[in-house]
Scaffold this motif. Structure first.
Motif, PDB file in Angstrom:
ATOM      1  N   ARG A  15      43.119  13.768  49.649  1.00 40.54           N
ATOM      2  CA  ARG A  15      42.051  14.081  50.594  1.00 40.54           C
ATOM      3  C   ARG A  15      41.405  15.387  50.144  1.00 40.54           C
ATOM      4  NH1 ARG A  15      42.742  10.995  55.566  1.00 40.54           N
ATOM      5  NH2 ARG A  15      41.230  12.378  56.559  1.00 40.54           N
ATOM      6  N   THR A  16      40.128  15.344  49.871  1.00 38.08           N
ATOM      7  CA  THR A  16      39.410  16.498  49.351  1.00 38.08           C
ATOM      8  C   THR A  16      38.248  16.850  50.273  1.00 38.08           C
ATOM      9  OG1 THR A  16      37.811  15.239  48.016  1.00 38.08           O
ATOM     10  CG2 THR A  16      39.960  15.726  47.017  1.00 38.08           C
ATOM     11  N   THR A  17      37.645  17.993  50.006  1.00 37.28           N
ATOM     12  CA  THR A  17      36.515  18.480  50.803  1.00 37.28           C
ATOM     13  C   THR A  17      35.341  18.780  49.887  1.00 37.28           C
ATOM     14  OG1 THR A  17      38.039  19.478  52.400  1.00 37.28           O
ATOM     15  CG2 THR A  17      35.756  20.226  52.456  1.00 37.28           C
ATOM     16  N   VAL A  18      34.155  18.363  50.298  1.00 39.87           N
ATOM     17  CA  VAL A  18      32.958  18.655  49.520  1.00 39.87           C
ATOM     18  C   VAL A  18      32.722  20.159  49.501  1.00 39.87           C
ATOM     19  CG1 VAL A  18      30.461  18.361  49.355  1.00 39.87           C
ATOM     20  CG2 VAL A  18      31.913  16.421  50.016  1.00 39.87           C
ATOM     21  N   GLU A  19      32.576  20.708  48.287  1.00 40.38           N
ATOM     22  CA  GLU A  19      32.325  22.129  48.117  1.00 40.38           C
ATOM     23  C   GLU A  19      30.833  22.392  47.945  1.00 40.38           C
ATOM     24  OE1 GLU A  19      32.836  26.308  47.243  1.00 40.38           O
ATOM     25  OE2 GLU A  19      33.902  24.785  48.420  1.00 40.38           O
ATOM     26  N   ARG A  20      30.169  21.572  47.136  1.00 36.75           N
ATOM     27  CA  ARG A  20      28.733  21.742  46.924  1.00 36.75           C
ATOM     28  C   ARG A  20      28.113  20.438  46.448  1.00 36.75           C
ATOM     29  NH1 ARG A  20      31.534  24.695  43.311  1.00 36.75           N
ATOM     30  NH2 ARG A  20      31.436  24.059  41.100  1.00 36.75           N
ATOM     31  N   VAL A  21      26.797  20.346  46.609  1.00 32.06           N
ATOM     32  CA  VAL A  21      26.026  19.170  46.228  1.00 32.06           C
ATOM     33  C   VAL A  21      24.856  19.633  45.372  1.00 32.06           C
ATOM     34  CG1 VAL A  21      24.688  17.202  47.048  1.00 32.06           C
ATOM     35  CG2 VAL A  21      26.683  17.982  48.358  1.00 32.06           C
TER      36      VAL A  21
END
Length: 275
Positions: A15-21
């Motif tokens: 399970r990961t988290t978006v850091e940047r787009v």
């Protein structure tokens, strides 16, 4: 004859988290995720893939499968939306010392799970990642590699360029929609061989014509092609049947197929000629 070593990996669901787009072109976006769960992530093969699990677009809740002795088990409750993607860049120590993973998406302009997620991705959003289950390393015993890719296969094409030994000559063919998509291609993509870029908007038939113009293929050459499945059937037939290359020398993968949702890229590209 080329040989490719295979490596198996322990199955993990992270399970990961978006850091940047980062929008790379009007239709291609890079989503960078991070998390301690990525510690030890490994994808040493050029065309490795992971399975991404997307949050429910309505509730925003991420549901991921469980790992069992048989593999991944989907729970009976909770919506699971998943697609296979190439992991592009992995950094063991990224932002704040946490591992980071870059994944590039092509925006197809529809409401498919991957497109919907990537189009609206934002920092703090969750993303589940499983795999890769296994890796095929770059071929040994080759002096040349023919690499053929469309937009969806450009991350894998990038990895091929990075992982092939510098002494291996590369013959690259890339088919994209238009010149705007070409902005994705950097000096890195153009540094190995003379890159031939085909624009899909110029009409059909260009890819197989470019492939046939390659002429004969030597025994110490490896051919990899990936992209839209229908377009690659004729490409595969040319290499395997017209030129008589063995399956150990040619790998052609359908990453997507017009009119088909969530194509199984493990299935035979051409059911009438599965070998």
């Amino acid at each position: 004859m080329p040989t490719r070593e295979r490596i198996r990996h322990d199955l993990a669901v992270r399970r990961t988290t978006v850091e940047r787009v980062s929008w790379l072109t009007d239709t291609m976006v890079r989503v960078t995720v991070l998390g301690e769960s990525l510690r030890g992530f490994s994808a040493p093969g050029p065309n490795d893939h992971v399975k991404l699990f997307f949050p429910d677009p309505e509730s925003g809740v991420l549901t991921t499968p469980e790992i069992t002795a048989e593999g991944l088990k989907r729970p009976t409750d909770g919506l699971i939306l998943s697609r296979d993607f190439t992991p592009l860049n992995f950094r063991e120590n990224g932002s704040n010392g946490l591992p980071e993973l870059d994944i590039d998406f092509v925006i197809h302009g529809d409401d498919a799970p991957a497109t919907s997620f990537a189009s609206h991705a934002h920092a703090g959003q969750e993303l589940g990642i499983a795999g890769p289950r296994g890796s095929k390393l770059v071929p040994e015993g080759i002096s040349r590699a023919v690499l053929i890719a469309d937009e969806t296969a450009l991350p894998a094409y990038t990895r091929w360029l990075r992982l092939l030994p510098p002494e291996v000559k590369v013959t690259p063919i890339v088919q994209i929609q238009d010149d705007e998509t070409e902005d994705y291609l950097t000096d890195e993509h153009r540094s190995r061989g003379t890159l031939e870029v085909l624009y899909r908007e110029d009409g059909p038939g260009q890819l197989i014509e470019a492939v046939r113009s390659l002429g004969s293929i030597e025994d110490d050459t490896y051919v990899w092609a990936a992209g839209e499945a229908n377009e690659l059937v004729e490409v595969r037939r040319h290499f395997r049947r017209d030129l008589g290359l063995s399956k150990d020398q040619v790998e052609v993968e359908g990453y997507w197929k017009r009119g088909i949702v969530n194509l199984d890229h493990h299935a035979p590209l051409d059911p009438s000629d599965p070998d």
